[in-house]
Design an enzyme around this catalytic site. Sequence first.
Site, PDB file in Angstrom:
ATOM      1  N   LYS A  12       0.751  -1.175   0.029  1.00 48.08           N
ATOM      2  CA  LYS A  12       0.061  -0.156   0.125  1.00 48.08           C
ATOM      3  C   LYS A  12       0.765   1.244   0.169  1.00 48.08           C
ATOM      4  CE  LYS A  12      -4.215  -1.599   2.283  1.00 48.08           C
ATOM      5  NZ  LYS A  12      -5.209  -1.343   3.146  1.00 48.08           N
ATOM      6  N   ARG A  13       1.914   1.337   0.515  1.00 48.60           N
ATOM      7  CA  ARG A  13       2.998   2.275   0.849  1.00 48.60           C
ATOM      8  C   ARG A  13       3.747   2.645  -0.589  1.00 48.60           C
ATOM      9  NH1 ARG A  13       3.278  -0.574   5.113  1.00 48.60           N
ATOM     10  NH2 ARG A  13       5.049  -1.742   4.184  1.00 48.60           N
TER      11      ARG A  13
END
Length: 507
Positions: free
Chosen positions: A266-267
């Site tokens: 997600k990062r």
Amino acid sequence: MDKRVRVRFAPSPTGGLHLGGVRTVLYNYLFARQHNGDFILRIEDTDQTRFVKGAEEYIYECLLWCGLIPDESTVKGGPFAPYRQSERKASYGAYARQLVASGHAYYAFDTPADLEEMRSKHRVDEHSTVQYDRTTRKHMRNSLTLPVDEVKSLLEAGTPHVIRIKMPENETIVCHDMIRGEIHFDSNLVDDKVLLKADGMPTYHLAVVVDDYLMKITHAFRGEEWLPSAPVHLLLWDYLGWKEDMPKWAHLPLILKPDGNGKLSKRDGDRLGFPVFAMNWYDPAKNETTTGFRELGFMPQAFVNMLAMLGWNDGTGQEIFSLDELVQKFSIERVHKGGAKFDFEKAKWFNNQYIQLTDNETLATLALPYIQQHGITPAPDVLLKVIALIKDRCTLLSDFWAQGQFFFQTPEAIDLPAIKEKWNDNKKLFFADWVTHLQQVTEWIDTTIEASVTDYLTKYSLKKGDIMLPLRIMLVGGKFGPGVFHIAEIIGKEETIKRIETALSSL
Ligand code: GLU
């Protein structure tokens, strides 16, 4: 008779929906549709510290955008409501206490300070993690070490405590996975996970098992990252006496970064030059928006098709599948074991294919918002003509603006240096003469505009090839775009004349 197929997607509402999450939704959805079963969306929000406002609504909207609509959910309700675990809080405690009674779980009264002390005492070096497990539990304040009376009075006094699973010693726990076959886990390596927290809220491990049971889930498909938790879940199914009803498992392969180095996380959103979220995600804590596939200009059908192929194929080499076709052809057994590298260029290829397959009317509706973002609403007939002319150059829906903006507004800048490279007075005379004549072209369509140029070319001893590029740059601003006389037709006589005259005045 076989049980009705029931599958679930069980996200925690902690942020944007990663494309791996959407792929999990998709495989669940395909399996449910294929077996005329039910697809359930359950919100796993028991970890209130990780709860992010708006994330649940966002997840639902992503599913709507993708056309993967759950049969039962917090929005739609259903026979097993509520579908939000925080609202089911009261149902979990009894199961945790049943596990204590049967000797498979225990009360632990350790304070945060006790836990910290245990960790620092047993730590071999600064990198090692110390687990609360079959060894360390013996030195802690729990119902396995304290006298029965003391446990009783601690409980009666309302002393804060958690309930932990008592992992068995020297057992091999076997998970039968529909993709991976038999997976063996050594019980000695798994810690005594907390099942019920001090505030009475279950942890994910207890809640997922209880809810899969109560909601009659028959197949549990989830990301490979959950595999390490599987032994705890398998034991809980067994210890709660529900083994017969345990869902069939499938742990889906990870989606990897393009270079294959690790999971696409997600990062990674925006950092690698492409989105990882289905839709734009606004993080209220950071006051930051991460781009989504939707806003970038992906069509949901293309996005879904692309995701289907990240970890699965039907063995024939076919790559373009409609959702209905996927429902027919998908099989969980054909899902790959190994991680699937994400390839953004391939993702765009899918979108390009879908744009070419979509009729112009539909594309006009889809492209309009990307044009309106720039404060322009073209007339419907103009938009349709533009779409027909430029669709083969468009990969993203947003390209309809990038590739077509000069149809809707006078270009802000003209690449004069590119014209000047091969410019001379003769060409200038030609354009000045021809542009005056253009006023008299009555039927303003590409063929008549093109025909009108012939006499003037002869008059100035020019070839068509001499004037096409300068004309294009005058009308478009740069060296791109579809057929130049088509462009002139669509922008209209006045605008064509205006653009040529403006350019000439600077040449
Ligand atoms: N709540 C877990 C998640 O956030 C669900 C994992 C599972 O499907 O068991 O992904």
